[in-house]
Write a protein that holds these residues in place. Sequence first.
Motif, PDB file in Angstrom:
ATOM      1  N   ARG A 112       6.672   5.597   5.259  1.00 30.87           N
ATOM      2  CA  ARG A 112       7.210   5.172   3.836  1.00 30.87           C
ATOM      3  C   ARG A 112       6.369   5.784   2.989  1.00 30.87           C
ATOM      4  O   ARG A 112       5.227   6.522   3.377  1.00 30.87           O
ATOM      5  CB  ARG A 112       6.957   3.531   3.593  1.00 30.87           C
ATOM      6  CG  ARG A 112       5.421   3.165   3.968  1.00 30.87           C
ATOM      7  CD  ARG A 112       5.588   1.668   3.709  1.00 30.87           C
ATOM      8  NE  ARG A 112       5.990   1.141   2.309  1.00 30.87           N
ATOM      9  CZ  ARG A 112       6.381  -0.181   2.212  1.00 30.87           C
ATOM     10  NH1 ARG A 112       6.092  -0.996   3.041  1.00 30.87           N
ATOM     11  NH2 ARG A 112       6.807  -0.362   0.678  1.00 30.87           N
ATOM     12  N   ALA A 130      11.949   4.917   5.404  1.00 29.72           N
ATOM     13  CA  ALA A 130      12.102   3.881   4.297  1.00 29.72           C
ATOM     14  C   ALA A 130      13.161   5.074   3.285  1.00 29.72           C
ATOM     15  O   ALA A 130      12.539   6.250   3.315  1.00 29.72           O
ATOM     16  CB  ALA A 130      11.058   3.634   3.315  1.00 29.72           C
ATOM     17  N   ASP A 188      15.472  -0.221   4.822  1.00 29.44           N
ATOM     18  CA  ASP A 188      14.737  -0.795   3.877  1.00 29.44           C
ATOM     19  C   ASP A 188      13.246  -1.140   4.143  1.00 29.44           C
ATOM     20  O   ASP A 188      12.420  -1.100   3.474  1.00 29.44           O
ATOM     21  CB  ASP A 188      15.520  -1.629   3.104  1.00 29.44           C
ATOM     22  CG  ASP A 188      16.618  -1.042   2.234  1.00 29.44           C
ATOM     23  OD1 ASP A 188      16.745   0.182   2.236  1.00 29.44           O
ATOM     24  OD2 ASP A 188      17.644  -1.824   1.895  1.00 29.44           O
ATOM     25  N   GLU A 189      13.129  -1.678   5.329  1.00 24.93           N
ATOM     26  CA  GLU A 189      11.848  -2.234   5.840  1.00 24.93           C
ATOM     27  C   GLU A 189      11.658  -1.444   7.156  1.00 24.93           C
ATOM     28  O   GLU A 189      11.599  -2.016   8.228  1.00 24.93           O
ATOM     29  CB  GLU A 189      11.946  -3.848   6.196  1.00 24.93           C
ATOM     30  CG  GLU A 189      12.203  -4.468   4.591  1.00 24.93           C
ATOM     31  CD  GLU A 189      11.049  -4.605   3.582  1.00 24.93           C
ATOM     32  OE1 GLU A 189       9.800  -4.218   4.265  1.00 24.93           O
ATOM     33  OE2 GLU A 189      11.400  -4.624   2.508  1.00 24.93           O
TER      34      GLU A 189
END
Length: 260
Positions: A109, A129, A188-189
């Motif tokens: 991320r 991400a 997304d996570e």
Amino acid sequence: MARVSVDYQDHVAHVTLTRGDKMNALDDAMVKAIIAAGQEVAASDARAVVLSGEGRSFCAGLDFASFMQMGDMNPEDWLMTRSHEDANEMQEIAMIWRRVPVPVIAALRGHVYGGGLQLALGADIRIAAPEAKLSLMEMKWGLVPDLGGMALLPHLVRSDVLRLMTYTARPFGARQALDWGLVTELHDEPLAAAQDLATEIAGKSPSAIRAAKRLIGVAEHADRATVLMTESRESVGLIGRRHQMEAVAANMAGRTPKFD
């Protein structure tokens, strides 16, 4: 201060870069801590590894201010010494994860730049991400990627993509990285997804998973005859191990073992 934490849960090793206030930038202490963490995990009974960074970014690359303090060190002494099998200390931050005998999943991320990207390349699988930014930044400083990236990238991306990334040092998004083959999937996570995947892998046969990682490592580099022989050798070892375990279980139960 500690630079890396290692925690174990349900046969999964969670390795976290813990310099979040500096976007987990690589100073000398961080380099040594990453290698030490990899060595620890390799010697453990972990069945999978999740590699991540605390805070907003996975790793923003080298902390140049820190390395500039090394001042008078001769670059030849520092970089040409093969201190870790075929790698120098800096290259080992990526290569140690290929030496770890179980699958390593990197959760990406924020910034994944320079040495941070090359660190991530050492993982077997990379989950990013959608908003993550990646780059080979070395050309920006008049350098070349030299933290193991060139041993790993040619197996992941086309030659023209590799050259574009290297020559321009442009940041690019996670979706582009997915198209190029640098990341495995977007989520997304990413940390949660990496943990779920590690748990799934940890539920498989530990000996077969380790054999598969060894076999894939050979298959990526060796000639066909060597790969075919390695397939056979690993299968013989696994079948022999299974029969041995079934025989032990049968003896403990007082029955004659039967094999398929």
